[in-house]
Every structure is written in C-alpha cells, then in structure tokens.
Design an enzyme around this catalytic site. Structure first.
Site, short mmCIF file in Angstrom:
data_model
loop_
_atom_site.label_atom_id
_atom_site.label_comp_id
_atom_site.label_asym_id
_atom_site.label_seq_id
_atom_site.Cartn_x
_atom_site.Cartn_y
_atom_site.Cartn_z
N LEU A 153 39.47 -58.02 -120.88
CA LEU A 153 38.61 -56.98 -120.29
C LEU A 153 38.06 -56.18 -121.71
O LEU A 153 38.80 -56.14 -122.70
CB LEU A 153 39.55 -56.11 -119.51
N ASP A 154 37.08 -55.57 -121.15
CA ASP A 154 36.58 -54.77 -122.33
C ASP A 154 37.43 -53.47 -122.61
O ASP A 154 38.34 -53.24 -121.80
CB ASP A 154 35.18 -53.89 -121.99
N LYS A 155 37.15 -53.06 -123.85
CA LYS A 155 38.31 -51.79 -124.37
C LYS A 155 38.22 -50.76 -123.12
O LYS A 155 39.30 -50.11 -122.88
CB LYS A 155 37.83 -51.42 -125.59
N THR A 167 37.22 -50.78 -119.97
CA THR A 167 37.17 -51.58 -118.45
C THR A 167 38.89 -51.34 -118.16
O THR A 167 39.72 -51.73 -119.07
CB THR A 167 36.82 -52.63 -118.28
#
Length: 339
Positions: free
Chosen positions: A63-65, A67
C-alpha cells in the site's frame, strides 16, 4: 510502532497475519526511512507467536505510505508467492473507500484508462518529478466516430469500478473496486479520469504541480483551516475490505477481511454526516489474465510487478457465490508462547 501494528492485527493463524496499516507508515525503505512495515515485521512476529519465535513474516502486497487499510503477510515464502500470484491474476477482490473533491459524473461506472509512469519537467514553482499519467491506447476520430489504436502506447492496463455512496456536492464518499493493481491507479483515475481528486492527494490534484491541493471555501470552513494549511490534509483512501480465495482449510477456503476506518477518515465522515453503507457485492471480471504487452513496473521487486503480466496458472475464475469465512473483528488463532 510494533505495538501499534500488534494492536491493529485483524487476523492471525499459522499461515497468515493480517493487520490494519496506519496512516503515514511506508511499506519499504526509501529516502533514508527506517521506520517501515518491512523493518518491524520480525518484532511483530514475536508479539504474535512468542518472544523466542523465529517465524518470518513476508509481505504479500503493498500500500502507499499514506493509504490505510488491510495489509496481508505470510509466515512462509510459498504462501506469500501464492497470494502474490492471486493479486497478479486479479483473483483478490479489494474494496476501497475514498473521500473525493467534487461529485463524480456519472455516479457509478467503470474507469478503463491505461497508465504509465512519466517524468514531469521542472517549472519555476515545481521541481522535476515522476508521476503516473493516463496513457491512451486508442484515439477517437470526431469525423468518422470511430476509434483507432495508437502505436507505441505502452500503457499498463488499469480498470477501476466506482460507486458514489453519498455526496454534498463539494465532497463525495466513493467506493472503489480496482480490477488491476497499477501504481497509484485509484489516485490517477479519480483525479485525471473523473476530475475528482481524492481529498488530501496533493500530488495528483493538479497535473504538473506539487503545490498543496486547492479545496473549496466551504470545505475549508467545515474543517476550520485556512488555505495555507491545506497541505496538512491527510489522504482519505482506505482499503476497507479484501476477499482472498483459497487460503483457508476446510469447507470455507475463501476469506473476507474487513477493517476499521482510521481516525481522520471517520472524523471527516462525521463532519459530512455520511456512512459507508452496506456491502453491495463485488464488481468486475476477475478471471486470471494471460495476455500482456506491458513490462513490470519494477523488475527488482515482485510487489511492484505489473498485474497484467501473463500467467501460466490454470486456475479457474473465482465463483463469487462461494461461501467465505468472514473476519470483521479481531480473530487470533495462534497461541502466544512466552518461553
């Protein structure tokens, strides 16, 4: 940080550990960052299985930082490869919740726009930076009303199903079900595809600019912040629900996992007087993908692999009517061994 992840563990057994990733925590090292999910996994394993355990935990996706939401780890490399294969074959079903600026038109639909990574040239106010962009593979001829393929398009197939749950006009609560897993897919599809950037997405709100997101005056008043402080608005994107087929033993091999919304997301919904609503089923065609033209996004890391890469697996399409083991509250199926 390890205590925070242990508190957020949703499910754990001898094969899987699933937790709710908090906001602002990166998955991997980068830019000198040491506080990452990958680095604390050995300590999380000891807090789940016992202080003297040597059981490793392997990340199965990313997952993105900024998110939040469900993060899946496995205790052995074989299971991790299996789950990563499910992601590449589009057999893991995911449901995100997002608060977006504006109102999507139409209220429900599918965004099917190929994407690729590009370098945006520097300007007087913005430095040179990388960005995912829409990369069309066809052009539309107004004169003939026909579509023609473009040469050397080279984009990664990216498909997102979306549904608007509620809206105030200025802000909308949207359910997103990506059928593919291209980098920053949801953020680009909402910002460039529907002109409704996700609240707190300062990178994709304006093309070619890294300036803070411009919010409507009524939104600023609702949050009681000046325009100069809008850069501190957190990203409102949360992986709320995941369906993973074939990872459990017994009569119900498929598992549905749900996670709670983070504090900043819940606070925003309270201000907007909105609720996520009931689950309305899964969208899209999630059969394994066999044909591809795109290259992996990152050849040195399987977690960044393009999901449209061809597969040799003979797995059949997942039957969405199969019974599933539902995990919406903390369920730990392992015994902690202190000695």
């Amino acid at each position: 940080m390890t205590k925070l992840l242990r508190k957020n563990v949703i499910y754990a057994d001898n094969k899987l550990v699933i937790f709710n990733k908090p906001y602002g925590l990166p998955m991997h090292d980068g830019d000198g960052t040491k506080q990452t999910v990958k680095n604390v996994l050995p300590f999380l394993s000891k807090m789940v299985y016992g202080i003297n355990t040597d059981i490793p935990l392997h990340l199965c996706h990313r997952l993105d930082k900024n998110t939040t939401g469900i993060t899946i780890c496995s205790t052995d490399a074989e299971m991790a490869d299996y789950v990563m294969g499910l992601f590449r074959q589009r057999r893991v079903l995911r449901k995100y919740l997002a608060v977006v600026v504006g109102e999507p038109e139409p209220m429900k639909g599918v965004v099917d726009m190929p994407m690729s990574e590009s370098i945006v040239s520097a300007t007087k106010s913005t430095k040179r930076h990388s960005r995912m962009i829409i990369k069309p593979d066809h052009r539309y001829d107004d004169a003939t009303g026909k579509e023609y393929p473009l040469r050397n398009a080279g984009g990664h197939t990216a498909i997102t199903h979306y549904r608007t749950i509620d809206t105030t006009g200025d802000l909308s609560l949207v359910e997103l079900q990506p059928q593919t897993t291209v980098k920053h897919q949801l953020r680009v599809h909402m910002a460039d595809g529907l002109s409704c950037p996700i609240l707190g997405d300062h990178k994709y709100s304006r093309y070619g600019s890294l300036a803070p997101q411009v919010l409507p005056p009524r939104v600023l008043r609702m949050f009681n912040i000046p325009h100069s402080k809008s850069r501190y608005m957190p990203l409102h994107l949360h992986l709320q629900q995941v369906l993973i087929p074939g990872v459990l033993d017994g009569s119900k091999p498929n598992m549905v996992v749900g996670s709670r919304l983070p504090f900043h997301f819940s606070r925003t919904l309270n201000l907007l007087k909105m609720k996520p609503g009931a689950h309305e089923g899964w969208e899209g065609d999630h059969r394994p993908v066999r044909n591809t033209t795109a290259e992996p996004l990152r050849q040195d890391n399987d977690l960044y692999t393009d999901p449209t890469r061809s597969q040799t697996s003979e797995t059949s399409a997942f039957d969405q009517t199969d019974d599933c083991e539902k995990v919406f509250r903390t369920r730990i199926k392992v015994k902690y061994r202190p000695t």
